[in-house]
Design a protein around this motif. Structure first.
Motif, short mmCIF file in Angstrom:
data_model
loop_
_atom_site.label_atom_id
_atom_site.label_comp_id
_atom_site.label_asym_id
_atom_site.label_seq_id
_atom_site.Cartn_x
_atom_site.Cartn_y
_atom_site.Cartn_z
N PRO A 117 37.75 30.32 64.64
CA PRO A 117 36.46 29.63 64.48
C PRO A 117 35.67 30.20 63.30
O PRO A 117 35.55 31.41 63.13
N LYS A 118 35.20 29.30 62.44
CA LYS A 118 34.37 29.65 61.28
C LYS A 118 35.06 30.65 60.34
O LYS A 118 34.42 31.50 59.72
N ALA A 119 36.37 30.54 60.22
CA ALA A 119 37.12 31.44 59.34
C ALA A 119 36.75 31.19 57.88
O ALA A 119 36.57 30.05 57.46
N VAL A 120 36.65 32.29 57.12
CA VAL A 120 36.42 32.20 55.67
C VAL A 120 37.45 33.10 54.99
O VAL A 120 37.39 34.32 55.10
N GLU A 121 38.42 32.48 54.34
CA GLU A 121 39.49 33.23 53.64
C GLU A 121 39.43 32.87 52.17
O GLU A 121 39.90 31.81 51.76
N VAL A 122 38.83 33.76 51.37
CA VAL A 122 38.62 33.44 49.95
C VAL A 122 38.97 34.62 49.04
O VAL A 122 38.40 34.77 47.96
N ASP A 123 39.93 35.43 49.43
CA ASP A 123 40.31 36.61 48.66
C ASP A 123 41.02 36.19 47.37
O ASP A 123 42.14 35.69 47.41
N ILE A 124 40.38 36.41 46.22
CA ILE A 124 41.01 35.98 44.96
C ILE A 124 42.06 36.98 44.47
O ILE A 124 42.72 36.74 43.47
N ASP A 125 42.22 38.10 45.17
CA ASP A 125 43.27 39.05 44.83
C ASP A 125 44.52 38.87 45.70
O ASP A 125 45.50 39.60 45.55
N TYR A 126 44.48 37.90 46.60
CA TYR A 126 45.62 37.68 47.48
C TYR A 126 46.80 37.15 46.67
O TYR A 126 46.65 36.27 45.83
N ASP A 127 47.98 37.70 46.92
CA ASP A 127 49.17 37.38 46.11
C ASP A 127 50.10 36.44 46.87
O ASP A 127 50.76 36.85 47.83
N GLU A 128 50.14 35.18 46.44
CA GLU A 128 51.04 34.20 47.04
C GLU A 128 52.23 33.88 46.13
O GLU A 128 52.95 32.92 46.37
N SER A 129 52.44 34.71 45.12
CA SER A 129 53.42 34.36 44.09
C SER A 129 54.85 34.29 44.62
O SER A 129 55.70 33.65 44.00
N GLN A 130 55.12 34.93 45.76
CA GLN A 130 56.49 34.88 46.29
C GLN A 130 56.51 34.31 47.71
O GLN A 130 57.52 34.45 48.42
N TYR A 131 55.42 33.64 48.10
CA TYR A 131 55.39 33.02 49.44
C TYR A 131 56.30 31.79 49.46
O TYR A 131 56.27 30.97 48.53
N ALA A 132 57.10 31.66 50.51
CA ALA A 132 58.04 30.54 50.61
C ALA A 132 57.39 29.37 51.35
O ALA A 132 57.44 29.28 52.58
N ARG A 203 52.64 38.97 33.58
CA ARG A 203 52.56 39.90 34.71
C ARG A 203 53.27 39.31 35.92
O ARG A 203 53.03 38.16 36.28
N PHE A 204 54.15 40.08 36.53
CA PHE A 204 54.73 39.73 37.83
C PHE A 204 54.20 40.71 38.87
O PHE A 204 53.70 41.78 38.53
N SER A 205 54.33 40.35 40.15
CA SER A 205 53.82 41.25 41.18
C SER A 205 54.83 42.34 41.54
O SER A 205 54.53 43.26 42.27
N GLY A 206 56.05 42.24 41.04
CA GLY A 206 57.05 43.27 41.26
C GLY A 206 57.88 43.45 39.99
O GLY A 206 57.49 42.98 38.92
N GLU A 207 59.01 44.12 40.10
CA GLU A 207 59.89 44.33 38.95
C GLU A 207 60.74 43.09 38.72
O GLU A 207 61.52 42.69 39.59
N HIS A 208 60.59 42.49 37.54
CA HIS A 208 61.38 41.30 37.20
C HIS A 208 61.73 41.37 35.72
O HIS A 208 60.99 41.94 34.92
N PRO A 209 62.86 40.76 35.34
CA PRO A 209 63.24 40.76 33.91
C PRO A 209 62.17 40.09 33.06
O PRO A 209 61.52 39.14 33.51
N LYS A 210 61.99 40.58 31.86
CA LYS A 210 61.02 39.97 30.94
C LYS A 210 61.46 38.55 30.64
O LYS A 210 62.59 38.31 30.22
N THR A 211 60.59 37.60 30.91
CA THR A 211 60.90 36.18 30.71
C THR A 211 59.69 35.50 30.10
O THR A 211 58.58 35.62 30.62
N THR A 212 59.87 34.79 29.01
CA THR A 212 58.77 34.04 28.39
C THR A 212 58.80 32.60 28.88
O THR A 212 59.77 32.16 29.52
N PHE A 213 57.76 31.86 28.54
CA PHE A 213 57.73 30.45 28.91
C PHE A 213 58.85 29.68 28.21
O PHE A 213 59.48 28.79 28.79
N THR A 214 59.13 30.06 26.97
CA THR A 214 60.23 29.43 26.24
C THR A 214 61.55 29.67 26.96
O THR A 214 62.37 28.75 27.12
N ASP A 215 61.76 30.89 27.45
CA ASP A 215 62.95 31.20 28.24
C ASP A 215 63.01 30.32 29.49
O ASP A 215 64.07 29.78 29.84
#
Length: 434
Positions: A117-132, A203-215
């Motif tokens: 009830p009346k939940a407010v979830e607005v954390d702008i630091d929350y990381d959803e980058s790998q959420y399935a 920036r990635f949230s973990g260790e990942h190979p360097k990848t550009t948008f062109t890649d």
């Protein structure tokens, strides 16, 4: 008793459209909801908001008030998206009948806030980058795919970094896997989304190979079932030669480029903290036109930014004349909370701002009329994805022109040659020739 139903209204950009698709997937697959187009029969009403400009925020409270009057007894109302991020608890204070508030960086929490009830979830630091997220797409013919979340730019007029948080790239293998699944299920066009897509890989949230948008563009284009790739929005600052060369040479990349100018004045661009000059923008646009004959270039322009002089505005008009944009999204500056420009002095009087916007839009309309005069008789490959009233089917050319032809659903999902028979400023009619 039938399944619970939800109604969702989506405002704003393509990223909001994708966020809504994610919420639909979560609600249908984890909570047993079914969508409805009728607000009055919904058990859950969601409005996915935009806060880029002032007007939609003002409209929000009147709109949710209308929803509250129309909803059936016991139905819940949730406010989601960018306005939710920056107003947070204030939304429930001003509209106590709202059941929960869900920020743009917290989409994966939709099934949690439903039950608080009346939940407010607005954390702008929350990381959803790998959420399935589960699979859901509003169109079977086109797939929106997020490649990053958030924004690291500090443009002085823009609220987005305060509503979507810092920029994090989604791992390339997850993007490719999602694009492959979508293409194999029939979506021949993949639309890559991010606030600054060509800054991908910063920036990635973990260790990942360097990848550009062109890649990344190369990787997605290697998926056999993908026929077309679009993306939005690239930043002019990151339009290096490697990016433009890949754009030009890769046949799967659609030949339309959104280049958000914002202002043609180098002085105003500096005040906006855009990071490039008028000359840089013009050079990149000219190179693009030279490398890709027939490319369409669209842009965003803000007039009457604080301190904009008549000379500054003439610089913007000069860029309009030189680039001759095929599409223009133009607005009068509106101060946004949490942004530096909100506190700038030297505000341009409202009547002057309105006159400048009118002049810009009228001249752009004339340019479109000049461009459309040359369109009749051209033949373009059109990917059909939408039924229209009156027995028409619509799709887009490689360079993003909207074209309608007479036909029915057997054209959907097909790419056909179409001759333009009637040309308009923003949409055309044609006939299938092959």
């Amino acid at each position: 008793m039938g399944a619970k139903k939800f109604y969702i209204e989506t405002l704003g950009c393509a990223m909001n459209v994708r966020d809504s698709e994610h919420m639909v997937a979560e609600l249908t697959q984890k909570e047993g909801y079914e969508p409805t187009d009728t607000l009055e029969e919904a058990d859950l009403i969601l409005i996915n908001t935009c806060s880029v400009r002032e007007k939609p925020v003002h409209k929000l409270f009147s709109e949710i008030g209308v929803f509250n009057k129309r909803k059936k007894e016991g139905a819940k109302i949730g406010v989601c998206g960018c306005t939710a991020s920056h107003l947070g608890e204030e939304i429930i204070r001003r509209a106590p009948f709202v059941d929960f508030v869900l920020g743009a960086r917290n989409v994966s929490k939709i099934t949690q806030v439903l039950h608080k009830p009346k939940a407010v979830e607005v954390d702008i630091d929350y990381d959803e980058s790998q959420y399935a997220f589960g699979e859901f797409r509003a169109s079977p013919y086109k797939a929106y795919v997020n490649i990053s979340i958030g924004c690291d730019k500090q443009c002085t007029f823009c609220i987005v970094p305060h509503t979507r948080g810092e920029e994090i790239s989604i791992p390339a293998e997850l993007i490719v896997r999602e694009a492959k699944r979508a293409a194999e299920s029939g979506a021949k066009e993949i639309f890559l989304l991010g606030q600054n897509v060509n800054n991908y890989g910063r920036r990635f949230s973990g260790e990942h190979p360097k990848t550009t948008f062109t890649d990344l563009l190369k990787m997605v284009s290697e998926i056999e079932a993908v026929e077309r790739i679009r993306f939005t929005s690239p930043h002019p600052l990151h339009m290096d030669d490697a990016f433009l060369e890949e754009f030009a040479r890769n046949p799967k990349i659609c030949k339309s480029m959104h280049m958000p100018l914002q202002s043609g004045s180098t002085r105003i661009l500096k005040a906006m903290k855009r990071g490039y000059t008028k000359e840089w923008f013009l050079e990149r646009a000219a190179k693009l036109r030279e490398m890709v004959p027939g490319v369409s270039i669209s842009t965003d322009i803000i007039v009457a930014f604080p301190g904009e002089t008549e000379e500054d505005f003439e610089d913007t008009m000069d860029v309009l004349e030189k680039v001759r944009f095929e599409q223009l999204f133009s607005f009068k500056y509106s101060p946004r909370p949490l942004t530096p420009a909100q506190h700038y002095e030297n505000r341009v009087p409202d009547d002057i701002g309105s006159a400048r916007l009118k002049r810009l839009q009228e001249r752009h309309g004339e340019i479109l009329d000049e461009l459309k005069a040359k369109r009749v008789g051209e033949v373009h490959r059109v990917y059909f994805e939408e039924l229209r009233p009156g027995g028409m089917v619509a799709g887009r050319t490689d360079n993003n022109m909207l074209v309608s032809v007479e036909g029915s659903e057997e054209l959907l999902g097909r790419t056909l040659s179409v001759e333009i028979t009637e040309a308009g400023r923003t949409a055309h009619r044609g006939r299938v020739v092959a």
